[in-house]
Design a protein around this motif. Structure first.
Motif, mmCIF file in Angstrom:
data_model
loop_
_atom_site.group_PDB
_atom_site.id
_atom_site.type_symbol
_atom_site.label_atom_id
_atom_site.label_comp_id
_atom_site.label_asym_id
_atom_site.label_seq_id
_atom_site.Cartn_x
_atom_site.Cartn_y
_atom_site.Cartn_z
ATOM 1 N N LEU A 53 16.018 8.849 13.673
ATOM 2 C CA LEU A 53 15.324 7.984 12.723
ATOM 3 C C LEU A 53 13.814 8.116 12.887
ATOM 4 N N LYS A 54 13.350 8.200 14.131
ATOM 5 C CA LYS A 54 11.916 8.361 14.361
ATOM 6 C C LYS A 54 11.415 9.691 13.805
ATOM 7 N N ALA A 55 12.205 10.744 13.928
ATOM 8 C CA ALA A 55 11.816 12.039 13.370
ATOM 9 C C ALA A 55 11.713 11.953 11.853
ATOM 10 N N ASP A 77 1.148 15.007 12.445
ATOM 11 C CA ASP A 77 2.536 14.525 12.474
ATOM 12 C C ASP A 77 3.518 15.687 12.383
ATOM 13 N N LEU A 78 3.248 16.612 11.489
ATOM 14 C CA LEU A 78 4.140 17.755 11.305
ATOM 15 C C LEU A 78 4.162 18.639 12.555
ATOM 16 N N GLN A 79 3.011 18.834 13.168
ATOM 17 C CA GLN A 79 2.953 19.635 14.395
ATOM 18 C C GLN A 79 3.742 18.964 15.509
ATOM 19 N N THR A 80 3.663 17.656 15.591
ATOM 20 C CA THR A 80 4.442 16.911 16.581
ATOM 21 C C THR A 80 5.933 17.158 16.375
ATOM 22 N N LEU A 81 6.367 17.129 15.124
ATOM 23 C CA LEU A 81 7.779 17.375 14.822
ATOM 24 C C LEU A 81 8.198 18.796 15.170
ATOM 25 N N VAL A 82 7.370 19.756 14.806
ATOM 26 C CA VAL A 82 7.697 21.164 15.052
ATOM 27 C C VAL A 82 7.909 21.415 16.542
ATOM 28 N N SER A 83 7.119 20.774 17.366
ATOM 29 C CA SER A 83 7.203 21.012 18.807
ATOM 30 C C SER A 83 8.140 20.036 19.529
ATOM 31 N N ASN A 90 16.956 20.479 11.114
ATOM 32 C CA ASN A 90 16.612 20.442 9.691
ATOM 33 C C ASN A 90 15.276 19.734 9.445
ATOM 34 N N VAL A 91 14.958 18.739 10.253
ATOM 35 C CA VAL A 91 13.672 18.045 10.119
ATOM 36 C C VAL A 91 12.546 18.945 10.620
#
Length: 106
Positions: A53-55, A77-83, A90-91
């Motif tokens: 949910l946080k992702a 934010d996107l860089q945080t998700l990628v790493s 999928n996210v």
């Protein structure tokens, strides 16, 4: 999400957080990204929210920042998700795609 599903979600913490996420998505669709960001921030601070949910909240917050032309915050934010190892693939994949779009726009 249908009305009955939203109603049943109020009986569990995870369900309430799902409802909040959907409320934020609805606000973003209604051209109110700043209000949506407040809810995403609340979800990201939550101790009980799942990593999935946080992702999702982080990805949607990036989209909201992007719609406000705040590409620096969106990219962060996107860089945080990628790493992140906690975010579903999928996210992370969607985050990589969106990150390329933001960088190309700049």
């Amino acid at each position: 999400m249908g009305f009955l599903q939203r109603l049943s979600n109020w009986f569990s913490q995870g369900g309430r957080e799902e409802n909040l996420l959907q409320q934020a998505v609805d606000l973003a669709k209604e051209k109110q990204p700043a209000e949506a960001i407040k809810i995403y921030n609340e979800l990201l601070r939550s101790q009980s929210a799942s990593s999935i949910l946080k992702a999702r909240a982080l990805f949607n917050r990036a989209l909201a920042y992007s719609s406000l032309k705040d590409d620096q915050r969106a990219a962060a934010d996107l860089q945080t998700l990628v790493s992140s190892n906690d975010a579903p693939e999928n996210v992370r994949s969607a985050a990589r795609t969106q990150l390329v779009r933001i960088r190309n726009r700049a």
